[in-house]
Write a protein that holds these residues in place. Sequence first.
Motif, mmCIF file in Angstrom:
data_model
loop_
_atom_site.group_PDB
_atom_site.id
_atom_site.type_symbol
_atom_site.label_atom_id
_atom_site.label_comp_id
_atom_site.label_asym_id
_atom_site.label_seq_id
_atom_site.Cartn_x
_atom_site.Cartn_y
_atom_site.Cartn_z
ATOM 1 N N SER A 339 0.847 -1.194 0.000
ATOM 2 C CA SER A 339 0.000 0.000 0.000
ATOM 3 C C SER A 339 0.881 1.242 0.000
ATOM 4 C CB SER A 339 -0.893 0.005 1.231
ATOM 5 O OG SER A 339 -1.514 1.269 1.382
ATOM 6 N N PRO A 340 0.712 2.146 -0.977
ATOM 7 C CA PRO A 340 1.620 3.289 -1.090
ATOM 8 C C PRO A 340 1.336 4.441 -0.149
ATOM 9 C CG PRO A 340 0.042 3.337 -2.866
ATOM 10 C CD PRO A 340 -0.235 2.074 -2.099
ATOM 11 N N GLY A 341 0.275 4.359 0.660
ATOM 12 C CA GLY A 341 -0.006 5.473 1.562
ATOM 13 C C GLY A 341 -0.270 6.753 0.787
ATOM 14 N N SER A 342 0.459 7.811 1.145
ATOM 15 C CA SER A 342 0.213 9.142 0.570
ATOM 16 C C SER A 342 1.142 9.510 -0.578
ATOM 17 C CB SER A 342 0.349 10.202 1.672
ATOM 18 O OG SER A 342 -0.629 10.027 2.669
ATOM 19 N N VAL A 343 1.984 8.603 -1.044
ATOM 20 C CA VAL A 343 2.978 9.005 -2.034
ATOM 21 C C VAL A 343 2.375 9.311 -3.402
ATOM 22 C CG1 VAL A 343 4.841 7.761 -0.879
ATOM 23 C CG2 VAL A 343 3.524 6.618 -2.654
ATOM 24 N N LEU A 344 1.091 9.002 -3.607
ATOM 25 C CA LEU A 344 0.461 9.297 -4.893
ATOM 26 C C LEU A 344 -0.116 10.711 -4.952
ATOM 27 C CD1 LEU A 344 -1.487 5.960 -5.544
ATOM 28 C CD2 LEU A 344 0.843 6.552 -6.233
ATOM 29 N N LYS A 345 -0.146 11.426 -3.836
ATOM 30 C CA LYS A 345 -0.784 12.745 -3.814
ATOM 31 C C LYS A 345 -0.176 13.740 -4.804
ATOM 32 C CE LYS A 345 -2.387 12.368 0.973
ATOM 33 N NZ LYS A 345 -2.150 12.784 2.373
ATOM 34 N N PRO A 346 1.147 13.805 -4.973
ATOM 35 C CA PRO A 346 1.671 14.769 -5.953
ATOM 36 C C PRO A 346 1.106 14.572 -7.353
ATOM 37 C CG PRO A 346 3.444 13.949 -4.556
ATOM 38 C CD PRO A 346 2.236 13.125 -4.247
ATOM 39 N N PHE A 347 0.801 13.324 -7.711
ATOM 40 C CA PHE A 347 0.294 13.071 -9.059
ATOM 41 C C PHE A 347 -1.103 13.668 -9.242
ATOM 42 C CE2 PHE A 347 3.174 9.386 -8.318
ATOM 43 C CZ PHE A 347 4.120 9.717 -9.264
ATOM 44 N N VAL A 348 -1.989 13.512 -8.258
ATOM 45 C CA VAL A 348 -3.343 14.017 -8.440
ATOM 46 C C VAL A 348 -3.355 15.538 -8.475
ATOM 47 C CG1 VAL A 348 -4.054 14.145 -6.000
ATOM 48 C CG2 VAL A 348 -5.745 13.639 -7.761
ATOM 49 N N TYR A 349 -2.499 16.181 -7.682
ATOM 50 C CA TYR A 349 -2.438 17.642 -7.733
ATOM 51 C C TYR A 349 -1.889 18.116 -9.081
ATOM 52 C CZ TYR A 349 -3.388 17.753 -2.706
ATOM 53 O OH TYR A 349 -3.974 17.620 -1.466
ATOM 54 N N GLY A 350 -0.870 17.430 -9.592
ATOM 55 C CA GLY A 350 -0.333 17.808 -10.904
ATOM 56 C C GLY A 350 -1.338 17.618 -12.013
ATOM 57 N N MET A 351 -2.055 16.496 -12.000
ATOM 58 C CA MET A 351 -3.076 16.243 -13.021
ATOM 59 C C MET A 351 -4.212 17.256 -12.926
ATOM 60 S SD MET A 351 -3.356 12.094 -12.883
ATOM 61 C CE MET A 351 -1.892 11.056 -12.935
ATOM 62 N N ALA A 352 -4.610 17.601 -11.709
ATOM 63 C CA ALA A 352 -5.690 18.575 -11.548
ATOM 64 C C ALA A 352 -5.267 19.950 -12.044
ATOM 65 C CB ALA A 352 -6.107 18.642 -10.083
ATOM 66 N N MET A 353 -4.003 20.302 -11.879
ATOM 67 C CA MET A 353 -3.517 21.576 -12.437
ATOM 68 C C MET A 353 -3.588 21.551 -13.953
ATOM 69 S SD MET A 353 -0.344 23.252 -10.354
ATOM 70 C CE MET A 353 0.693 21.811 -10.333
ATOM 71 N N ASP A 354 -3.152 20.449 -14.565
ATOM 72 C CA ASP A 354 -3.233 20.341 -16.024
ATOM 73 C C ASP A 354 -4.677 20.389 -16.513
ATOM 74 O OD1 ASP A 354 -0.544 20.254 -16.708
ATOM 75 O OD2 ASP A 354 -0.392 18.099 -16.399
ATOM 76 N N GLU A 355 -5.599 19.930 -15.694
ATOM 77 C CA GLU A 355 -7.016 19.925 -16.071
ATOM 78 C C GLU A 355 -7.672 21.282 -15.849
ATOM 79 O OE1 GLU A 355 -9.989 17.305 -17.703
ATOM 80 O OE2 GLU A 355 -7.832 17.072 -17.348
ATOM 81 N N GLY A 356 -6.953 22.222 -15.216
ATOM 82 C CA GLY A 356 -7.509 23.540 -14.947
ATOM 83 C C GLY A 356 -8.443 23.564 -13.758
ATOM 84 N N LEU A 357 -8.329 22.600 -12.851
ATOM 85 C CA LEU A 357 -9.201 22.564 -11.682
ATOM 86 C C LEU A 357 -8.650 23.397 -10.537
ATOM 87 C CD1 LEU A 357 -10.107 18.751 -11.635
ATOM 88 C CD2 LEU A 357 -11.530 20.641 -12.443
ATOM 89 N N ILE A 358 -7.342 23.449 -10.386
ATOM 90 C CA ILE A 358 -6.717 24.120 -9.249
ATOM 91 C C ILE A 358 -5.420 24.786 -9.698
ATOM 92 C CG2 ILE A 358 -7.662 22.564 -7.487
ATOM 93 C CD1 ILE A 358 -4.961 21.099 -7.513
ATOM 94 N N HIS A 359 -4.876 25.606 -8.830
ATOM 95 C CA HIS A 359 -3.509 26.100 -8.943
ATOM 96 C C HIS A 359 -2.860 25.919 -7.579
ATOM 97 C CE1 HIS A 359 -4.979 29.652 -6.862
ATOM 98 N NE2 HIS A 359 -5.862 29.876 -7.837
ATOM 99 N N PRO A 360 -1.558 26.178 -7.417
ATOM 100 C CA PRO A 360 -0.901 25.878 -6.143
ATOM 101 C C PRO A 360 -1.492 26.595 -4.931
ATOM 102 C CG PRO A 360 0.735 26.169 -7.850
ATOM 103 C CD PRO A 360 -0.569 26.553 -8.460
ATOM 104 N N ALA A 361 -2.138 27.742 -5.134
ATOM 105 C CA ALA A 361 -2.707 28.478 -3.997
ATOM 106 C C ALA A 361 -4.211 28.303 -3.890
ATOM 107 C CB ALA A 361 -2.365 29.958 -4.099
ATOM 108 N N SER A 362 -4.756 27.341 -4.619
ATOM 109 C CA SER A 362 -6.210 27.117 -4.538
ATOM 110 C C SER A 362 -6.636 26.816 -3.110
ATOM 111 C CB SER A 362 -6.609 25.953 -5.454
ATOM 112 O OG SER A 362 -6.616 26.347 -6.805
ATOM 113 N N LEU A 363 -7.795 27.367 -2.739
ATOM 114 C CA LEU A 363 -8.358 27.133 -1.412
ATOM 115 C C LEU A 363 -8.997 25.750 -1.381
ATOM 116 C CD1 LEU A 363 -9.333 28.028 1.406
ATOM 117 C CD2 LEU A 363 -11.315 29.079 0.278
ATOM 118 N N LEU A 364 -8.468 24.884 -0.523
ATOM 119 C CA LEU A 364 -9.033 23.556 -0.325
ATOM 120 C C LEU A 364 -9.544 23.439 1.107
ATOM 121 C CD1 LEU A 364 -6.317 21.411 -2.172
ATOM 122 C CD2 LEU A 364 -8.483 22.288 -3.076
ATOM 123 N N GLN A 365 -10.405 22.474 1.328
ATOM 124 C CA GLN A 365 -11.116 22.391 2.607
ATOM 125 C C GLN A 365 -10.714 21.124 3.372
ATOM 126 O OE1 GLN A 365 -15.409 23.230 2.057
ATOM 127 N NE2 GLN A 365 -14.892 23.877 -0.030
#
Length: 774
Positions: A339-365
Amino acid sequence: MRLLSAFKRRWLWLAASAVVVWLAVLGADRLWPLPLHEVTPARVVVAQDGTPLWRFADAEGIWRYPVTIEEVSPRYLDALIQYEDRWFWDHPGVNPLSILRAAWQDLSSGRVISGGSTLTMQVARLLDPHPRTFGGKFRQLWRAFQLEWHLSKRDILTLYLNRAPFGGTLQGVGAASWAYLGKPPTQLSYADAALLAVLPQAPSRLRPDRWPERAQAARNKVLARMQTQQVWPAQVVKEASEEPVWLFPRQMPQLAPLFSRKVLSMSKAEKITTTLDAGLQRQLEEIALNWKSRLPPRSSLAMIVVDNSTMQVRGWVGSADIGDDSRFGHIDMVSAIRSPGSVLKPFVYGMAMDEGLIHPASLLQDVPRRVGDYRPGNFDSGFHGPVSMSEALVRSLNLPAVQVLEAYGPKQFAARLRNAGLPLILPAGAEPNLSLILGGAGARLADITAAYSAFARHGKAGRLRLLADDPLVERPLLSPGAAWIIRRILAGEDQPMADDSLPQVVPLAWKTGTSYGYRDAWAIGLNARYSIGIWTGRPDGTPVAGQFGFASAVPLLNQVSNLLLSRASAGKNGLPTDPRPASVSGGTICWPGGQSLAEDDANCRRRLATWLLDNSQPPTLLLPGQEGIRGIRFPIWLDAQGKRVAADCPDAKQTTLDVWPLPLEPWLPASERRAARLPAPSTVCPPQISQDAPPLVLSGVREGSVIQRAPGESQATLALQTSGGEGRRWWFLNGEPQENAGKNLTLTLQNAAEYQLVVMDEGGQIATVNFTFQ
């Protein structure tokens, strides 16, 4: 006429005899072919520079290091041919003069004294061993002629180089050079060449590690002949003769055993040349052995090092100690599914940036959530309210990652990773879901490290190259800009700065992970040149209390990275740089809206500097159900006095107020909460009353309260109530869900600590309070 007829008959008889003999020879060659191919040949796995890593013996326990003529020092070839068979390149496999001399000696003495063997005949005996009798000698001659018939002189010499005995289980000059001298056969000195040339004559009696005096005497005999035959200069022979023969015990290749076992099935060659760096591999294995004593019982570790520029694997340590059965040392944890734990998180943030969903300073909850039966929580317990994407990534918060994955899509996320070479292993019949981002699927350390290389390779993930002839295969995973931004965030450089101030050589960027139940601790890092993967845990999957990525894997990651950088910086080309892509620029955005606003805009409640991809400023990503009045864009109508009025009131003017999402209110100052931000309602033309649920209020304990035990009591009871809100309630104490779905909760406190209590209603509203129990 009779004389002519007899002459013809004689020639016909001779021709027929020749044909019969020729057919007999052909038949014998078919019936008793040369035994050139072994069923289970000896094989060896070597590093990129040729250093042997691990050997796999044949059925008789023999190990070899295959070489070609070009891979052997000319000094050795000179010594071998001049001492063993001066006419090797000219005779047809048998030297008649040597055979006659040997036959005369054998007949006159009544026993075999001299064989008169050429190198070809010696190869024949190595391929087809026979007794030292006249029948055996005949068979050897037959095999020698077969060799000369089927093979070239170079092929025959190559067979000798790889089959000659050198004592014990060693065969071939390559294996002897590495085992006795610790060097490749291309680097043999004159003394080395003479020693190895004579060893096959009596390999057991002349072994230099056991009988150095005998070996030295035999070596000097070869050196003397080389001088007599004027092959080597007298001064060279004199200096070589003065070198003592004193060797350590034979050095057997004992590096990268688990890696060698893996590549053995990837190639059919007898010598498998890999991409490993032998020196680095030796250092990594020493580090692993030193760390073994620090690991909990039955725990192991794994390490992999990949050159980002070429995707060549330079180091591979599959376990702490292959000989330690208590730690399951025979299991290769670089290839194991965990089980990889949290090491996959950078990938989802990078993909979401490419998709135009977020940027590095996006407000998350970072707030409690319930998605069906799934209730994710944070590793450190508690919740943090409003966080930026970069902060959520650095602090490895779970709820923001789940929020982004939900918006991006778990199936699309898993498919993108699979296409780039990182398959996520799910239970049979299961489909990708939100738990993927928190370690809800299996993955291999090798695949994860290869995918991380995309952050240093302009978004392209490469396939690991294990063998020297493996081609470079790469696939796009992220855009170059998204990969660069994520890498800088992981390296602690999330704030934009001018290019002349931005470090071109990126510091170590790293991400940790801990699987559910403390079973796996991960640390994946990227320094200026290498991708590094670290895993620690128990191969049998049992938990290790208190083991997590930052404490267990990061110290090992830092040690390996420092070792690599000291080697890389000492190289000719120094460390590679990573300049900012043209698609990345600096910008300033405002919370809660997530976009740039003018300096005097009242909707800019908090201003943040950030990197932007393609200058994109997507609005704040909302949770499902946060549309309308639960969202950020709050439409209101004001009268001339600035009072809030109904939309149909005279002279009502519509405007938009940016407010924080309702679930974040418990973490906001009182002045930033929705009730304080909304203008006062008009008494003349009041606005319509919202039909939304009343605010959720938590009572029973105040923010910052200190609760103490009653005298003589070991615990305290805390009665809590909620009002307002709608539907059921979910309670969380330090992030842990409580078994209660009602409006009231009774807590029994026993351990002195700081607590965070959060309650969430069915509409997504949240109330929170922090207190201390003493």
